[in-house]
Every structure is written in structure tokens, then in C-alpha cells.
Design a protein around this motif. Structure first.
Motif, short mmCIF file in Angstrom:
data_model
loop_
_atom_site.label_atom_id
_atom_site.label_comp_id
_atom_site.label_asym_id
_atom_site.label_seq_id
_atom_site.Cartn_x
_atom_site.Cartn_y
_atom_site.Cartn_z
N VAL A 1 0.85 -1.20 0.00
CA VAL A 1 0.00 0.00 0.00
C VAL A 1 0.88 1.25 0.00
CG1 VAL A 1 -1.64 1.34 1.39
CG2 VAL A 1 -2.00 -1.10 1.04
N GLY A 2 1.92 1.25 0.79
CA GLY A 2 2.83 2.40 0.82
C GLY A 2 3.49 2.64 -0.52
N ALA A 3 3.92 1.56 -1.17
CA ALA A 3 4.53 1.70 -2.50
C ALA A 3 3.52 2.18 -3.52
CB ALA A 3 5.13 0.36 -2.94
N GLY A 4 2.28 1.70 -3.42
CA GLY A 4 1.24 2.15 -4.35
C GLY A 4 0.92 3.63 -4.19
N VAL A 5 0.80 4.07 -2.96
CA VAL A 5 0.52 5.49 -2.71
C VAL A 5 1.68 6.36 -3.18
CG1 VAL A 5 0.19 7.21 -0.86
CG2 VAL A 5 -1.10 5.08 -0.83
N THR A 6 2.90 5.93 -2.88
CA THR A 6 4.08 6.68 -3.30
C THR A 6 4.14 6.76 -4.82
OG1 THR A 6 5.28 6.00 -1.33
CG2 THR A 6 6.59 6.81 -3.18
N GLY A 7 3.92 5.64 -5.51
CA GLY A 7 3.94 5.64 -6.97
C GLY A 7 2.85 6.52 -7.56
N TYR A 8 1.66 6.48 -6.96
CA TYR A 8 0.56 7.32 -7.44
C TYR A 8 0.90 8.80 -7.31
CZ TYR A 8 -3.91 9.69 -7.70
OH TYR A 8 -4.92 10.55 -8.04
N VAL A 9 1.41 9.19 -6.15
CA VAL A 9 1.73 10.61 -5.92
C VAL A 9 2.84 11.07 -6.86
CG1 VAL A 9 2.69 12.23 -4.23
CG2 VAL A 9 0.90 10.64 -3.55
N LEU A 10 3.88 10.24 -7.03
CA LEU A 10 4.96 10.61 -7.96
C LEU A 10 4.44 10.73 -9.38
CD1 LEU A 10 7.91 8.44 -6.61
CD2 LEU A 10 7.66 10.91 -6.46
N GLY A 11 3.59 9.81 -9.80
CA GLY A 11 3.01 9.87 -11.14
C GLY A 11 2.12 11.08 -11.32
N LEU A 12 1.35 11.41 -10.29
CA LEU A 12 0.48 12.57 -10.34
C LEU A 12 1.28 13.86 -10.54
CD1 LEU A 12 -2.48 13.62 -9.91
CD2 LEU A 12 -1.85 13.92 -7.51
N TYR A 13 2.32 14.03 -9.73
CA TYR A 13 3.14 15.23 -9.86
C TYR A 13 3.91 15.27 -11.17
CZ TYR A 13 2.02 16.73 -5.16
OH TYR A 13 1.36 17.16 -4.04
N LYS A 14 4.34 14.12 -11.65
CA LYS A 14 5.04 14.07 -12.95
C LYS A 14 4.08 14.47 -14.07
CE LYS A 14 8.20 12.69 -15.92
NZ LYS A 14 9.39 13.44 -16.17
N GLY A 15 2.84 13.97 -14.02
CA GLY A 15 1.85 14.34 -15.02
C GLY A 15 1.51 15.81 -14.98
N ARG A 16 1.38 16.36 -13.78
CA ARG A 16 1.09 17.80 -13.66
C ARG A 16 2.24 18.63 -14.22
NH1 ARG A 16 -1.45 18.46 -7.58
NH2 ARG A 16 -3.43 17.44 -8.03
N SER A 17 3.46 18.20 -13.94
CA SER A 17 4.63 18.92 -14.43
C SER A 17 4.68 18.90 -15.96
CB SER A 17 5.90 18.30 -13.85
OG SER A 17 7.04 18.85 -14.43
N GLU A 18 4.42 17.73 -16.55
CA GLU A 18 4.44 17.64 -18.01
C GLU A 18 3.31 18.45 -18.64
OE1 GLU A 18 4.44 13.51 -19.04
OE2 GLU A 18 6.51 13.22 -18.35
N ARG A 19 2.14 18.45 -18.01
CA ARG A 19 1.03 19.23 -18.53
C ARG A 19 1.34 20.73 -18.47
NH1 ARG A 19 -3.78 18.91 -15.09
NH2 ARG A 19 -3.48 16.69 -15.29
N ARG A 20 1.98 21.16 -17.38
CA ARG A 20 2.35 22.57 -17.24
C ARG A 20 3.34 22.98 -18.33
NH1 ARG A 20 4.15 22.63 -11.86
NH2 ARG A 20 2.10 22.02 -11.16
N LYS A 21 4.33 22.11 -18.59
CA LYS A 21 5.31 22.39 -19.65
C LYS A 21 4.63 22.45 -21.02
CE LYS A 21 9.35 20.31 -17.47
NZ LYS A 21 10.33 19.22 -17.53
N LYS A 22 3.69 21.55 -21.26
CA LYS A 22 2.98 21.52 -22.53
C LYS A 22 2.13 22.78 -22.71
CE LYS A 22 -0.02 18.52 -25.24
NZ LYS A 22 -0.80 17.30 -25.25
N ASP A 23 1.46 23.23 -21.63
CA ASP A 23 0.66 24.45 -21.69
C ASP A 23 1.52 25.68 -21.94
OD1 ASP A 23 -1.62 22.98 -21.30
OD2 ASP A 23 -1.78 23.43 -19.15
N GLU A 24 2.71 25.71 -21.36
CA GLU A 24 3.60 26.86 -21.56
C GLU A 24 4.13 26.91 -22.98
OE1 GLU A 24 6.62 26.46 -18.62
OE2 GLU A 24 5.32 27.07 -16.97
N GLN A 25 4.33 25.75 -23.60
CA GLN A 25 4.85 25.71 -24.97
C GLN A 25 3.76 26.01 -25.99
OE1 GLN A 25 6.60 21.89 -25.42
NE2 GLN A 25 8.42 22.40 -24.21
N GLY A 26 2.55 25.55 -25.73
CA GLY A 26 1.49 25.65 -26.72
C GLY A 26 0.61 26.77 -26.45
#
Length: 99
Positions: free
Chosen positions: A74-99
Motif C-alpha cells: 500500500v505504501g509503495a502504491g501510494v508513493t507511486g501514485y503521488v509521484l506519477g500525479l506530480y510528474k503528469g502535472r509537471s508535463e502538462r504545465r510544460k505543454k501548456d507553456e509551450q502551446g
């Protein structure tokens, strides 16, 4: 023969790793490190009293091992989810700034 998707192979692998030792080592005693520490402490300090009592009384070492593994999963799942969430937000922010 049909090809299994990668996720199903991962699920089957996890199940084999989780239940394989229980099936192979039936009748053997599973020893947890907690019990060896308690034995060593009681040997050195006979008046030692633990601060907490176990939630599940009379649970075998297999149950304790399973609960520890479930907690780690459960701890690994929560950690992976949070890391993936922040990575996705970061990529979306970069994409919005470029486009």
C-alpha cells in the motif's frame, strides 16, 4: 495461443511471489524479526514491558508477515501514485507553456 497483456503478467507474477512460499513451505515455521528482538530484549532486561499491545492477538507469524507485506504494498502504491500525479502535472504545465 493468445498473448497476455503485460499487466496480467505482472499480476500473476505478484500472486506467485506472494503465495508461492506459503504453498512450498507448508508446515514450516515463519519467524519474524520482531519475535527475535523481543526474545533478546527479555533475556537482557527481564523487567521490560512493551509500550503497546498487538491489535490482532494470537495471530501467527504468517499473518504478521502478510500484514507487513500488505503495508509495504500500500505504501509503495501510494508513493507511486503521488509521484506519477506530480510528474503528469509537471508535463502538462510544460505543454501548456509551450502551446
Amino acid at each position: 495461443m493468445k498473448k497476455l497483456p503485460g499487466n496480467w503478467l505482472l499480476i500473476i507474477g505478484v500472486l506467485v511471489l506472494a503465495f508461492g512460499p506459503l504453498l512450498v513451505l507448508q508446515g514450516k515455521e515463519f519467524g519474524a524479526t520482531d519475535s527475535s528482538f523481543v526474545t533478546a530484549i527479555e533475556k537482557d532486561h527481564p523487567n521490560y514491558k512493551p509500550w503497546f499491545e498487538p491489535i490482532l492477538k494470537d495471530s501467527g507469524p504468517e499473518v504478521q508477515t502478510f500484514l507487513f507485506a500488505a503495508q509495504a504494498g500500500v505504501g509503495a502504491g501510494v508513493t507511486g501514485y503521488v509521484l506519477g500525479l506530480y510528474k503528469g502535472r509537471s508535463e502538462r504545465r510544460k505543454k501548456d507553456e509551450q502551446g
